[in-house]
Scaffold this motif. Structure first.
Motif, PDB file in Angstrom:
ATOM      1  N   THR A   2      14.400   0.622  -7.275  1.00 52.37           N
ATOM      2  CA  THR A   2      13.149  -0.136  -7.392  1.00 52.37           C
ATOM      3  C   THR A   2      12.256   0.461  -8.473  1.00 52.37           C
ATOM      4  N   ARG A   3      11.743  -0.372  -9.357  1.00 50.96           N
ATOM      5  CA  ARG A   3      10.762   0.070 -10.354  1.00 50.96           C
ATOM      6  C   ARG A   3       9.379   0.005  -9.723  1.00 50.96           C
ATOM      7  N   VAL A   4       8.731   1.156  -9.579  1.00 49.52           N
ATOM      8  CA  VAL A   4       7.469   1.251  -8.853  1.00 49.52           C
ATOM      9  C   VAL A   4       6.324   1.543  -9.827  1.00 49.52           C
ATOM     10  N   TYR A   5       5.247   0.767  -9.684  1.00 47.27           N
ATOM     11  CA  TYR A   5       4.066   0.919 -10.530  1.00 47.27           C
ATOM     12  C   TYR A   5       2.834   1.108  -9.659  1.00 47.27           C
ATOM     13  N   MET A   6       1.977   2.057 -10.048  1.00 47.70           N
ATOM     14  CA  MET A   6       0.670   2.222  -9.419  1.00 47.70           C
ATOM     15  C   MET A   6      -0.316   1.318 -10.136  1.00 47.70           C
ATOM     16  N   THR A  30       0.861  -1.177   0.000  1.00 50.70           N
ATOM     17  CA  THR A  30       0.000   0.000   0.000  1.00 50.70           C
ATOM     18  C   THR A  30       0.901   1.232   0.000  1.00 50.70           C
ATOM     19  N   PRO A  31       0.372   2.407  -0.368  1.00 49.57           N
ATOM     20  CA  PRO A  31       1.187   3.626  -0.303  1.00 49.57           C
ATOM     21  C   PRO A  31       1.770   3.881   1.091  1.00 49.57           C
ATOM     22  N   MET A  32       0.995   3.592   2.151  1.00 45.90           N
ATOM     23  CA  MET A  32       1.499   3.799   3.503  1.00 45.90           C
ATOM     24  C   MET A  32       2.701   2.905   3.775  1.00 45.90           C
ATOM     25  N   GLN A  33       2.627   1.657   3.354  1.00 45.56           N
ATOM     26  CA  GLN A  33       3.751   0.748   3.560  1.00 45.56           C
ATOM     27  C   GLN A  33       4.991   1.233   2.808  1.00 45.56           C
ATOM     28  N   LEU A  34       4.796   1.685   1.577  1.00 47.46           N
ATOM     29  CA  LEU A  34       5.925   2.208   0.803  1.00 47.46           C
ATOM     30  C   LEU A  34       6.536   3.418   1.489  1.00 47.46           C
ATOM     31  N   GLU A  35       5.708   4.348   1.907  1.00 49.34           N
ATOM     32  CA  GLU A  35       6.187   5.567   2.593  1.00 49.34           C
ATOM     33  C   GLU A  35       7.029   5.220   3.813  1.00 49.34           C
ATOM     34  N   ASN A  36       6.558   4.256   4.596  1.00 52.00           N
ATOM     35  CA  ASN A  36       7.231   3.908   5.844  1.00 52.00           C
ATOM     36  C   ASN A  36       8.425   2.980   5.650  1.00 52.00           C
ATOM     37  N   VAL A  52       1.993  -0.836  -6.285  1.00 51.21           N
ATOM     38  CA  VAL A  52       1.404  -0.108  -5.168  1.00 51.21           C
ATOM     39  C   VAL A  52      -0.059   0.170  -5.479  1.00 51.21           C
ATOM     40  N   GLY A  53      -0.937  -0.086  -4.521  1.00 47.84           N
ATOM     41  CA  GLY A  53      -2.355   0.165  -4.745  1.00 47.84           C
ATOM     42  C   GLY A  53      -3.132   0.169  -3.451  1.00 47.84           C
ATOM     43  N   GLY A  54      -4.451   0.274  -3.574  1.00 44.63           N
ATOM     44  CA  GLY A  54      -5.315   0.254  -2.404  1.00 44.63           C
ATOM     45  C   GLY A  54      -5.732   1.612  -1.915  1.00 44.63           C
ATOM     46  N   ALA A  55      -4.967   2.659  -2.269  1.00 48.95           N
ATOM     47  CA  ALA A  55      -5.252   4.025  -1.841  1.00 48.95           C
ATOM     48  C   ALA A  55      -4.474   4.967  -2.751  1.00 48.95           C
ATOM     49  N   PRO A  56      -4.880   6.246  -2.816  1.00 46.37           N
ATOM     50  CA  PRO A  56      -4.132   7.206  -3.649  1.00 46.37           C
ATOM     51  C   PRO A  56      -2.701   7.366  -3.153  1.00 46.37           C
ATOM     52  N   ILE A  57      -1.805   7.712  -4.068  1.00 46.88           N
ATOM     53  CA  ILE A  57      -0.411   7.960  -3.722  1.00 46.88           C
ATOM     54  C   ILE A  57      -0.123   9.449  -3.926  1.00 46.88           C
ATOM     55  N   SER A  58       0.490  10.068  -2.964  1.00 45.52           N
ATOM     56  CA  SER A  58       0.706  11.513  -3.004  1.00 45.52           C
ATOM     57  C   SER A  58       1.832  11.902  -3.950  1.00 45.52           C
ATOM     58  N   LYS A  59       1.791  13.155  -4.428  1.00 46.35           N
ATOM     59  CA  LYS A  59       2.872  13.671  -5.267  1.00 46.35           C
ATOM     60  C   LYS A  59       4.184  13.672  -4.492  1.00 46.35           C
TER      61      LYS A  59
END
Length: 353
Positions: free
Chosen positions: A179-183, A142-148, A161-168
């Motif tokens: 890491t190659r990151v995909y929404m 999730t975006p929160m997991q990535l952020e943390n 990454v999914g489940g919720a919006p991802i911030s700019k």
């Protein structure tokens, strides 16, 4: 040849151990009886996957209403797993990390990908911060997991990454990592994602979503996305997501038709307005509307916290008709288990205060 749902790939490993098909049933039973809460759910899913039924019950996230259960074909989930594997060129023996809740489709599909593609799958407790200590070819967060987890995320080669919006702000933080990151774009009805958007390692400022193999898209007379995925659903899947279509395999998400505000005859998309001021806000927020005798609907801003005070300069990026006519605060937003804000439920809660 497409594998069948009742055949487990002979290269599949669970937490570093290889299990024959019958042995895996015993592992699932052990998880159910003696495992931690998240392991019990893993055991339940594997047990249900390996029974004789061609159907399995999954649950929607509840982001656009109350969560609901429905039956899907296991073979359709197999087809989804293969499409993701083909998109990312995953091969038997590749390593994958499972750190999502197992009770929703994203977590269930990570298990199916492991079982069908022959991945070496490590399943860990789905916490908000994941400490990575070994390398993985593939993972989902999730975006929160990535952020943390940014301090160790480079242990993963490909991350969805999914489940919720991802911030700019978060997108900016991942621009220079390996890491190659995909929404992802998808829902329970599409058996996880059907589209993927590059968030880094791209020259495009805002790359569109690209569909998985054998999936095409169009839009209906409302401007909403229609998904043609014959391996997942016999009928086209009609959504309530407003989109811009670039080709039958590329699109951009604009917002939900359910959220459109008609103010004085001007149709406004809250999600696009939110993107304009996202970098100026230090707390969660969303735009909504209230009935208005003159405009029909007036724009309001709902913020999370103990104060409804927002500096006027925050709204400088908005057009005149987009600026909120009122600002309300609520101590805590209603949300799904993945952290996605449930707008309608939050507004209902706000009206009762």
């Amino acid at each position: 040849m497409i594998p069948k749902f009742d055949k487990i790939h002979n290269r599949f490993k669970l937490n570093e151990y290889h299990f024959a098909q019958d042995d895996l049933k015993e592992v699932a039973y052990s998880y159910i009886k003696e495992g931690l809460p998240y392991e019990k759910k893993v055991g339940d899913f594997i047990n249900n996957w390996m029974d004789d039924s061609p159907l399995i019950t999954i649950q929607s996230s509840g982001s656009t209403g109350a969560p609901k259960e429905f039956h899907v074909e296991k073979q359709a989930m197999v087809n989804s797993a293969i499409s993701t594997g083909d998109f990312f060129k995953l091969k038997p023996g590749d390593s994958a990390l499972h750190c999502l809740p197992i009770n929703f489709i994203a977590g269930e599909m990570m298990l199916v990908r492991g079982l069908i593609l022959g991945l070496e799958l490590d399943v860990v407790e789905p916490k908000s911060k994941i400490v990575l200590t070994k390398d993985y070819d593939f993972a989902a967060m999730t975006p929160m997991q990535l952020e943390n987890s940014l301090d160790t995320i480079e242990h993963v080669k490909i991350l969805i990454v999914g489940g919720a919006p991802i911030s700019k702000e978060l997108v900016a933080k991942i621009q220079h990592i390996s890491t190659r990151v995909y929404m992802t774009y998808g829902m329970a009805e599409t058996l996880s994602h059907i589209g993927l958007k590059k968030l880094n390692h791209t020259t495009k400022k805002n790359a569109p979503y690209r569909t998985l193999p054998k999936i095409t898209v169009s839009k209906d007379d409302r401007g909403c996305l229609v998904i043609n995925a014959p391996r997942l659903s016999q009928e086209p899947i009609v959504t309530n997501d407003l989109v811009e279509i670039y080709s039958e395999t590329e699109f951009d998400w604009l917002g939900r038709v359910d959220n459109v505000i008609n103010s004085g005859g001007i149709k406004l998309l809250p999600e696009l307005m939110e993107a304009k001021i996202q970098d100026q806000m230090d707390r969660r927020f969303f735009f909504a509307s209230q009935p208005d005798p003159t405009l029909g609907e007036k724009v309001i801003l709902v913020v999370e916290g103990d104060s409804n005070v927002v500096e006027p300069k925050v709204f400088e990026a908005l057009d005149t008709y987009e600026k909120p006519k009122a600002i309300y605060n609520i101590p805590q937003f209603e949300e799904t288990s993945s952290g996605k804000v449930r707008r309608e439920e939050t507004l209902t809660k706000l009206l009762k205060m």
